[in-house]
Design a protein around this motif. Structure first.
Motif, PDB file in Angstrom:
ATOM      1  N   GLY A   1       2.624  16.972  39.116  1.00 48.87           N
ATOM      2  CA  GLY A   1       3.805  16.327  38.565  1.00 48.87           C
ATOM      3  C   GLY A   1       4.740  17.340  37.935  1.00 48.87           C
ATOM      4  O   GLY A   1       4.555  18.554  38.029  1.00 48.87           O
ATOM      5  N   LEU A   2       5.777  16.846  37.263  1.00 48.53           N
ATOM      6  CA  LEU A   2       6.761  17.718  36.627  1.00 48.53           C
ATOM      7  C   LEU A   2       6.257  18.155  35.253  1.00 48.53           C
ATOM      8  O   LEU A   2       5.742  17.338  34.481  1.00 48.53           O
ATOM      9  CB  LEU A   2       8.096  17.000  36.479  1.00 48.53           C
ATOM     10  CG  LEU A   2       8.831  16.686  37.785  1.00 48.53           C
ATOM     11  CD1 LEU A   2      10.006  15.757  37.521  1.00 48.53           C
ATOM     12  CD2 LEU A   2       9.297  17.966  38.461  1.00 48.53           C
ATOM     13  N   PRO A   3       6.405  19.417  34.904  1.00 48.09           N
ATOM     14  CA  PRO A   3       5.918  19.887  33.599  1.00 48.09           C
ATOM     15  C   PRO A   3       6.525  19.130  32.427  1.00 48.09           C
ATOM     16  O   PRO A   3       5.826  18.855  31.438  1.00 48.09           O
ATOM     17  CB  PRO A   3       6.316  21.366  33.582  1.00 48.09           C
ATOM     18  CG  PRO A   3       6.462  21.748  35.013  1.00 48.09           C
ATOM     19  CD  PRO A   3       6.939  20.528  35.719  1.00 48.09           C
ATOM     20  N   ALA A   4       7.811  18.766  32.511  1.00 43.86           N
ATOM     21  CA  ALA A   4       8.447  18.066  31.393  1.00 43.86           C
ATOM     22  C   ALA A   4       7.895  16.660  31.219  1.00 43.86           C
ATOM     23  O   ALA A   4       7.871  16.132  30.101  1.00 43.86           O
ATOM     24  CB  ALA A   4       9.964  18.017  31.608  1.00 43.86           C
TER      25      ALA A   4
ATOM     26  N   ALA B   1       7.841  25.982  38.808  1.00 41.21           N
ATOM     27  CA  ALA B   1       7.563  24.579  38.508  1.00 41.21           C
ATOM     28  C   ALA B   1       8.444  24.080  37.371  1.00 41.21           C
ATOM     29  O   ALA B   1       8.551  24.720  36.327  1.00 41.21           O
ATOM     30  CB  ALA B   1       6.095  24.401  38.154  1.00 41.21           C
ATOM     31  N   GLY B   2       9.073  22.933  37.590  1.00 45.36           N
ATOM     32  CA  GLY B   2       9.954  22.344  36.594  1.00 45.36           C
ATOM     33  C   GLY B   2      11.365  22.869  36.626  1.00 45.36           C
ATOM     34  O   GLY B   2      12.267  22.278  36.010  1.00 45.36           O
ATOM     35  N   GLY B   3      11.604  23.954  37.344  1.00 49.98           N
ATOM     36  CA  GLY B   3      12.928  24.545  37.420  1.00 49.98           C
ATOM     37  C   GLY B   3      13.663  24.141  38.679  1.00 49.98           C
ATOM     38  O   GLY B   3      13.197  23.291  39.455  1.00 49.98           O
ATOM     39  N   PRO B   4      14.822  24.735  38.926  1.00 48.74           N
ATOM     40  CA  PRO B   4      15.614  24.358  40.101  1.00 48.74           C
ATOM     41  C   PRO B   4      14.986  24.830  41.400  1.00 48.74           C
ATOM     42  O   PRO B   4      14.272  25.838  41.441  1.00 48.74           O
ATOM     43  CB  PRO B   4      16.957  25.044  39.852  1.00 48.74           C
ATOM     44  CG  PRO B   4      16.637  26.192  38.946  1.00 48.74           C
ATOM     45  CD  PRO B   4      15.503  25.738  38.082  1.00 48.74           C
ATOM     46  N   ASN B   5      15.242  24.087  42.448  1.00 50.90           N
ATOM     47  CA  ASN B   5      14.906  24.494  43.808  1.00 50.90           C
ATOM     48  C   ASN B   5      16.143  25.072  44.488  1.00 50.90           C
ATOM     49  O   ASN B   5      17.269  24.909  43.999  1.00 50.90           O
ATOM     50  CB  ASN B   5      14.410  23.293  44.622  1.00 50.90           C
ATOM     51  CG  ASN B   5      12.912  23.083  44.520  1.00 50.90           C
ATOM     52  OD1 ASN B   5      12.145  24.008  44.755  1.00 50.90           O
ATOM     53  ND2 ASN B   5      12.509  21.877  44.158  1.00 50.90           N
TER      54      ASN B   5
END
Length: 690
Positions: free
Chosen positions: A602-605, A229-233
């Motif tokens: 949602g996105l962690p950031a 989560a929050g990193g690249p796919n």
């Protein structure tokens, strides 16, 4: 283990010997399927039922083809985890267009077998030469060639290697697609068999997850790419490969905005249909692609302010008259519906779950129009919206169809039954060699609280009213799953738990599937709050209705999201829950995968407070109740680090707990491991609840 647990373990939870993976061939005359030889045989063979004679013929026996089983290719082993397949032997197969030839892989070797409709004796399986251990073989429509993946490269036989050696993985689905988007394939033949559509998966930007077996320190660790989560796919592209040396064509869409490919395939030799999603899955596009140029155009767009649920199986689909069938929600989210060219076809009174195909000039659908625990099979007129029931009795009914033939499956408290109806009105029953279910369970089903939360209560057999019992909560609670269902196998273990002296309570809190889209979306950015609130409120409502529930002795158990719920319960509501067994719990969703977690949180950031609120690590110092943590050290879905981090936080805080770490065990707990865990859970709850 006692007799029930031993029986459950030896029969793979009463699934060995049951037919599965049905597919019609020969214009509906042939019904292909996989099945083992009996309730304790784990090896599935390939069978066909010929409706002209009513005979079942075993076409491929894994014991004959490979007397000494070999290891599975890594890609197949991991895909079986993604698809929750516990059977051994032949895991899957694929048919050519006329349904007379099947191809399959067995321990990395490629086979084809033919069953002509008028043949006296079927041909024997033929092994074909390959470039390496085979994964996901797929025949061309006419059966003259077979595409397969070996060592992450796409090949055909005859023909040879198709994909370039550019360091990417070709012809496979990436982790996010297989685990969370229900796309398990990465290559598709054109209807004329001249071209191949193939996924190119570049995972070089992803972090690596590692697994080591402490019981075998001499063995090297295994790793794979994981989208956290929050990193690249993974970078996923789609390419079209033509015959011979024709240059490959890349399909062009805004992949930066829509990185997820949740569906793809050919609608005709001149058109490819693909479904793509943005990262937060609020926008889903159905695209038409030109295989000659790679250009795409938008056919439909589905949006939702929170997230768009995965498209209903069987959609999107183009009807014979050219109209486009898609899934949609009714106004206000009261029902999951179908739409034709963007206009709603079904309304609030029907929860559509699947489009199973066409039957005559009508659509076959699986849907719920009464209690969410049940499912009906209905015919839907696409012109008028008129519904006609095909299987409407109590229970869970499903269907497959081809050329006027129907395979109806009905599941209720009396078991699972299958009936094959041919186009000319004859009926057959595919043989079921599985172990009969030990218990006939009729849970007490009730909808409680102002949210109409589905619940189920299982009493011990022979329970004497007036006898107060400790309560065992046994729920999953997470999105995409339904526990309170009329499907009988899921109640067998719960009845066993009840017979050990517990009143077993199961709750489908808001966020779970099949009540309504509005019910499901209530979990948005609120895993911990909504899940726990509904579980507590439902338990208290049931306690007020059923005086024999002793709410001073409440245990809770679960696996995966259910393990998260169990740990969450004793950490945050020790006033309600008095002991918990938490298996494979995702204790911090910042370490879980992108497609699942970001869809709901949602996105962690952008929303760090949401992830912090739903993490269990900060709650460790407050543990006051007994907690048993369980994890498999080979779990590539919920990595064992989730459980180990919580255990470390508890240890650092000086909070006593128990940890059961199982070397070599995956998320599915195959081979009787689950039953061995249950035996230890029983001892735990008896000790802690009395």
């Amino acid at each position: 283990m006692d007799d029930f647990l031993r029986l459950s373990a030896s029969t793979a939870r009463f699934t060995h010997g049951a037919p599965r993976a049905f597919a019609f061939g020969g214009e509906g005359r042939l019904l292909w399927f996989l099945r083992s030889t009996g309730p304790t045989d784990p090896l599935d063979s390939l069978w066909v039922l010929d409706t002209a004679t009513g005979t079942e013929t075993r076409l491929a026996d894994p014991r004959e083809l490979s007397p000494e089983p070999a290891p599975l290719p890594v890609a197949e082993r991991r895909l079986r985890e993604r698809s929750r397949l516990v059977a051994a032997g032949i895991g899957s197969y694929a048919l050519c267009a006329d349904g007379h030839k099947a191809v399959f892989a067995l321990y990395g070797r490629l086979y084809e077998v033919t069953r002509e409709a008028d043949a006296g004796q079927p041909a024997q399986p033929k092994e074909l030469p390959t470039a390496g251990p085979v994964f996901d073989p797929l025949p061309s429509p006419d059966g003259s060639r077979i595409a397969y993946v070996a060592d992450d490269a796409l090949h055909t036989v005859p023909g040879g290697r198709v994909s370039p050696g550019d360091g990417a993985r070709w012809g496979v689905s990436e982790f996010a697609a297989a685990e969370e988007l229900d796309r398990h394939r990465g290559h598709w033949w054109s209807p004329d068999g001249q071209r191949l559509l193939a996924a190119r998966v570049d995972e070089s930007a992803l972090q690596r997850r590692w697994f080591a077996d402490p019981a075998h320190p001499e063995l090297p660790a295994e790793d794979f790419a994981y989208p956290e989560a929050g990193g690249p796919n993974a970078d996923v592209q789609l390419w079209v490969f033509g015959p011979g040396g024709d240059p490959a064509v890349r399909l062009a869409w805004d992949a930066e905005t829509y990185p997820y490919v949740s569906d793809a395939g050919w609608d005709s030799p001149a058109e490819i249909l693909l479904t793509v999603r943005d990262r937060l899955q609020r926008h889903v596009l159905l695209l038409s692609a030109d295989p000659d140029t790679g250009r795409t155009r938008e056919l439909s767009r589905t949006t939702h302010p929170q997230w768009v649920d995965p498209m209903l199986p069987g959609t999107p689909a183009r009807l014979a008259d050219g109209r486009m069938l898609t899934s949609a929600d009714t106004r206000g989210g009261a029902a999951r519906a179908l739409a034709l060219d963007g206009v709603l076809l079904t309304g609030d009174g029907l929860q559509v779950r699947k489009v199973a195909g066409a039957h005559g000039n009508r659509l076959l659908i699986e849907a719920g129009r009464r209690d969410p625990s049940e499912q009906q099979v209905l015919l839907l007129d696409p012109d008028t919206g008129e519904l006609t029931a095909l299987a409407d009795g109590p229970g869970v009914h499903s269907v497959q169809a081809a050329a006027g033939a129907l395979l109806l499956t009905s599941a209720d408290a009396d078991g699972v039954r299958r009936v094959l109806r041919t186009a000319d009105g004859r009926e057959f029953t595919p043989g079921d060699l599985s172990q009969p279910l030990p218990y006939r369970v009729v849970p007490v089903l009730e909808r409680v609280t102002e949210h109409g939360v589905p619940t189920a209560l299982v009493w011990p057999r022979g329970h004497v009213p007036g006898t107060r019992l400790p309560v065992l909560m046994d729920s999953y609670g997470g999105p995409g799953m339904q526990d309170v269902s009329a499907e009988p196998r899921r109640w067998q273990l719960r009845q066993w738990w009840a017979d050990q002296g517990f009143a077993v309570v199961t709750v489908d809190n808001r966020g779970t599937a099949y009540v309504s889209p509005q019910f499901t979306h209530a979990m948005y950015r609120g895993f911990s709050e909504v899940t726990l609130e509904d579980q507590v409120a439902a338990l208290q409502a049931l306690g007020a209705r059923h005086g024999d529930l002793d709410l001073t002795r409440v245990g809770i158990r679960g696996w995966s999201y259910g393990g998260y719920l169990s740990a969450l319960a004793v950490l945050r509501r020790p006033d309600v829950f008095h002991a918990a067994a938490a298996g494979a719990a995702p204790t911090d969703f910042r370490q879980y995968d992108t497609a699942y977690t970001e869809r709901y949180l949602g996105l962690p950031a952008e929303h760090p407070e949401v992830y912090e609120r739903d993490s269990l690590l900060a709650d460790a110092a407050g543990l006051t109740r007994p907690l048993l943590l369980v994890t498999g050290l080979a779990d590539d879905n919920v990595h064992p680090s989730h459980t180990l981090r919580l255990s470390r936080a508890l240890t650092d805080a000086g909070r006593p707990h128990q940890l059961l770490a199982l070397p070599g065990v995956t998320h599915m707990t195959p081979g009787g491991v689950r039953e061995k865990i249950v035996a230890q859970e029983l001892a735990f709850f008896r000790r802690e609840l009395g």
